[in-house]
Design a protein around this motif. Structure first.
Motif, PDB file in Angstrom:
ATOM      1  N   ALA A 280       0.815  -1.210   0.000  1.00 44.52           N
ATOM      2  CA  ALA A 280       0.000   0.000   0.000  1.00 44.52           C
ATOM      3  C   ALA A 280       0.849   1.260   0.000  1.00 44.52           C
ATOM      4  N   CYS A 281       0.491   2.206  -0.850  1.00 41.63           N
ATOM      5  CA  CYS A 281       1.145   3.518  -0.863  1.00 41.63           C
ATOM      6  C   CYS A 281       0.852   4.212   0.469  1.00 41.63           C
ATOM      7  N   GLN A 282       1.881   4.757   1.092  1.00 41.98           N
ATOM      8  CA  GLN A 282       1.721   5.404   2.402  1.00 41.98           C
ATOM      9  C   GLN A 282       0.806   6.615   2.310  1.00 41.98           C
ATOM     10  N   CYS A 283       0.713   7.153   1.104  1.00 43.34           N
ATOM     11  CA  CYS A 283      -0.039   8.392   0.939  1.00 43.34           C
ATOM     12  C   CYS A 283      -1.508   8.136   0.577  1.00 43.34           C
ATOM     13  N   CYS A 284      -1.738   7.391  -0.492  1.00 42.37           N
ATOM     14  CA  CYS A 284      -3.133   7.205  -0.958  1.00 42.37           C
ATOM     15  C   CYS A 284      -3.698   5.838  -0.587  1.00 42.37           C
ATOM     16  N   GLY A 285      -2.844   4.912  -0.180  1.00 40.64           N
ATOM     17  CA  GLY A 285      -3.330   3.601   0.262  1.00 40.64           C
ATOM     18  C   GLY A 285      -3.535   2.590  -0.846  1.00 40.64           C
TER      19      GLY A 285
ATOM     20  N   GLN B 229      -4.562  13.244  -8.145  1.00 40.88           N
ATOM     21  CA  GLN B 229      -3.322  12.491  -8.316  1.00 40.88           C
ATOM     22  C   GLN B 229      -2.564  12.411  -6.995  1.00 40.88           C
ATOM     23  N   CYS B 230      -2.045  11.231  -6.691  1.00 39.93           N
ATOM     24  CA  CYS B 230      -1.292  11.034  -5.447  1.00 39.93           C
ATOM     25  C   CYS B 230       0.098  11.642  -5.595  1.00 39.93           C
ATOM     26  N   ALA B 231       0.503  12.446  -4.616  1.00 41.34           N
ATOM     27  CA  ALA B 231       1.804  13.119  -4.682  1.00 41.34           C
ATOM     28  C   ALA B 231       2.940  12.115  -4.508  1.00 41.34           C
ATOM     29  N   SER B 232       2.651  10.977  -3.919  1.00 39.53           N
ATOM     30  CA  SER B 232       3.697  10.005  -3.653  1.00 39.53           C
ATOM     31  C   SER B 232       3.853   8.982  -4.786  1.00 39.53           C
ATOM     32  N   CYS B 233       2.783   8.273  -5.143  1.00 37.07           N
ATOM     33  CA  CYS B 233       2.925   7.210  -6.157  1.00 37.07           C
ATOM     34  C   CYS B 233       2.501   7.662  -7.559  1.00 37.07           C
ATOM     35  N   GLY B 234       1.874   8.819  -7.638  1.00 34.29           N
ATOM     36  CA  GLY B 234       1.515   9.352  -8.955  1.00 34.29           C
ATOM     37  C   GLY B 234       0.223   8.805  -9.540  1.00 34.29           C
TER      38      GLY B 234
HETATM   39 ZN   LIG Z   1      -0.257   6.909  -3.720  1.00 34.08          ZN
END
Ligand SMILES: [Zn+2]
Length: 193
Positions: free
Chosen positions: A36-41, A124-129
């Protein structure tokens, strides 16, 4: 004419990638949680599927084709068998451990021109895009259609809903005719835009 496959029914509260935690909150299944992306999950669904479907994901349905709660498509053993017999390419079936059903994965992703494919992208997720949502498209105009009339195909650009990415599966009119003759329960086709 090109058509999109649409299951008639959706499983209620039955997810490929999610489960209830002890407090009843929907969370990513334990076996995929590290993805899981820490930002958007969101998780990388391809990596998750390559680890294998969760033994806790069970499909019980009378249909031959059904959508999970996150919008993935599952099909019956009869569907897999009959489609394999027709030798249509473009799909891959990943069997579930504990039922007759399989998850449908794309095997032919066609090149897609995003400027013509009609996607609407949100958050858009700043971490995974990845996008929180990528909806509306893909339009036929943006996709390089396969040269064969006898293959399922999906766009190289996946759709996104708030939970997961997912593919829409397209077929030719000739395939729709052949598939309709097999009388699968729960399958429908929508004219692709
Ligand atoms: Zn993400």
């Amino acid at each position: 004419m090109i058509y999109m496959i649409e299951p008639d029914d959706e499983l209620s509260d039955n997810w490929v990638f999610f489960e209830d935690d002890p407090n009843g909150l929907l969370v990513v299944r334990e076996e995929y949680r590290d993805l899981a992306c820490q930002c958007c999950g969101k998780i990388d669904e391809n990596v998750a599927i390559s680890r294998g479907p969760s033994p806790n994901f069970i499909v019980q349905a009378n249909s031959d084709i059904i959508a999970t709660s996150e919008g993935w498509i599952c099909v019956s053993a009869r569907f897999c068998e009959q489609i394999n017999k027709l030798e249509f390419g473009g799909l891959r079936f990943v069997s579930l451990a504990d039922s007759n059903f399989s998850i449908v994965m794309p095997d032919l992703l066609v090149e897609t021109d995003e400027s013509k494919a009609g996607f609407e992208n949100h958050n858009q997720c700043a971490s995974c895009g990845r996008f929180g949502e990528r909806i509306i498209g893909p339009f036929i105009e943006g996709m390089r259609l396969p040269t064969s009339d006898f293959t399922f195909f999906a766009s190289s650009i996946a759709n996104e809903n708030v939970k997961v990415s997912y593919y829409r599966f397209f077929v030719s009119e000739l395939m729709v005719e052949a598939i309709r003759r097999l009388e699968f329960a729960g399958i429908d086709f929508a004219e692709a835009m």
